[in-house]
Design a protein around this motif. Sequence first.
Motif, PDB file in Angstrom:
ATOM      1  N   TYR A   1     -34.251 -37.789   0.390  1.00 58.12           N
ATOM      2  CA  TYR A   1     -33.875 -36.716   0.270  1.00 58.12           C
ATOM      3  C   TYR A   1     -33.478 -35.922  -0.837  1.00 58.12           C
ATOM      4  CZ  TYR A   1     -32.339 -32.163   1.828  1.00 58.12           C
ATOM      5  OH  TYR A   1     -32.059 -30.325   1.538  1.00 58.12           O
ATOM      6  N   LEU A   2     -32.793 -36.338  -1.520  1.00 57.67           N
ATOM      7  CA  LEU A   2     -32.114 -35.713  -2.860  1.00 57.67           C
ATOM      8  C   LEU A   2     -33.292 -35.548  -4.026  1.00 57.67           C
ATOM      9  CD1 LEU A   2     -28.699 -37.361  -3.699  1.00 57.67           C
ATOM     10  CD2 LEU A   2     -29.299 -35.334  -3.412  1.00 57.67           C
ATOM     11  N   GLU A   3     -34.415 -36.542  -4.060  1.00 57.82           N
ATOM     12  CA  GLU A   3     -35.016 -37.114  -5.242  1.00 57.82           C
ATOM     13  C   GLU A   3     -36.156 -35.688  -5.268  1.00 57.82           C
ATOM     14  OE1 GLU A   3     -35.757 -38.846  -8.111  1.00 57.82           O
ATOM     15  OE2 GLU A   3     -33.096 -39.897  -7.981  1.00 57.82           O
ATOM     16  N   SER A   4     -36.444 -35.101  -3.663  1.00 62.29           N
ATOM     17  CA  SER A   4     -37.464 -34.639  -3.069  1.00 62.29           C
ATOM     18  C   SER A   4     -37.182 -33.032  -3.181  1.00 62.29           C
ATOM     19  CB  SER A   4     -37.901 -34.843  -1.862  1.00 62.29           C
ATOM     20  OG  SER A   4     -38.539 -35.977  -2.058  1.00 62.29           O
ATOM     21  N   ASN A   5     -35.783 -32.890  -3.884  1.00 59.22           N
ATOM     22  CA  ASN A   5     -34.602 -31.385  -3.685  1.00 59.22           C
ATOM     23  C   ASN A   5     -33.507 -31.877  -4.148  1.00 59.22           C
ATOM     24  OD1 ASN A   5     -36.519 -30.615  -0.254  1.00 59.22           O
ATOM     25  ND2 ASN A   5     -36.110 -33.069  -0.062  1.00 59.22           N
ATOM     26  N   LEU A   6     -34.238 -31.914  -5.748  1.00 53.39           N
ATOM     27  CA  LEU A   6     -32.623 -31.781  -6.076  1.00 53.39           C
ATOM     28  C   LEU A   6     -32.623 -30.170  -6.245  1.00 53.39           C
ATOM     29  CD1 LEU A   6     -33.318 -33.933  -9.489  1.00 53.39           C
ATOM     30  CD2 LEU A   6     -31.502 -34.348  -7.127  1.00 53.39           C
ATOM     31  N   LYS A   7     -33.494 -29.293  -6.086  1.00 56.52           N
ATOM     32  CA  LYS A   7     -33.531 -27.912  -6.380  1.00 56.52           C
ATOM     33  C   LYS A   7     -33.095 -27.030  -5.064  1.00 56.52           C
ATOM     34  CE  LYS A   7     -36.798 -27.612 -10.178  1.00 56.52           C
ATOM     35  NZ  LYS A   7     -35.561 -27.535 -11.121  1.00 56.52           N
TER      36      LYS A   7
END
Length: 229
Positions: free
Chosen positions: A76-82
């Motif tokens: 989830y983090l790597e796909s949604n950092l922003k």
Amino acid sequence: MAHSHRWKAVDFKFARRIPEVLSGLKPGSLPILETAVLSSRYSIDLPYGKLPPLEEVWDAFHSSQSLTRGYWEIDYLESNLKKIPWSRLTSIEVTMMIASLFEVLPQLQNLVDLHFIDPYSCYNAHLLQFPERRPTPEAPVTLPYLRKLHLVTMRTADEIFNKLTLPSLVSVHVEQKRVWLYRPDPSVFRELLLRSRCSLKEYIYDISGDPIAEDILLDILSSQTMSSL
């Protein structure tokens, strides 16, 4: 979900997927939520595929202006950092690529407690199918309020120490998994302390079981920078 507006902290851990009932949460429905922990499945090798319900639930959690603490899964983090309100957060536990950590470091100006886990320390490399490395900060990033730093790494933590200035730092906990392959340079940690001008009160160096550990620890502890312990 009728009483979700009363939630101040949530800690959800699911075996394989997010229950559909949680997808009913809407942005703005959790006005006093301060802490959010969400695991969608027990193993990273189970299918992820940007699960829509997971992203919808996090959208609802992030909409709370009270949210300051959290734990996110690596994919989830790597796909949604922003999407993550980094500048608002005070305490986080994150398993993410080191390059991604460097990308968000400048936004973590209110952070007090950072627990970072290098995914290579706990997952097989073939499971970590994420984009190439992003640019890293050219100069150390100052996190003025950070007091507790906990790092779990496969290689040394030196790369991270080189990127930080931490004037409020009082506690450091380092776990390194393969010190016999990647020996840390004690001078890098000493330079962090000198640069930060902090007063360290607690230091935990967990590479026990390796004969190199004693030499490294003695080198660090003999430094004047550790006199506040």
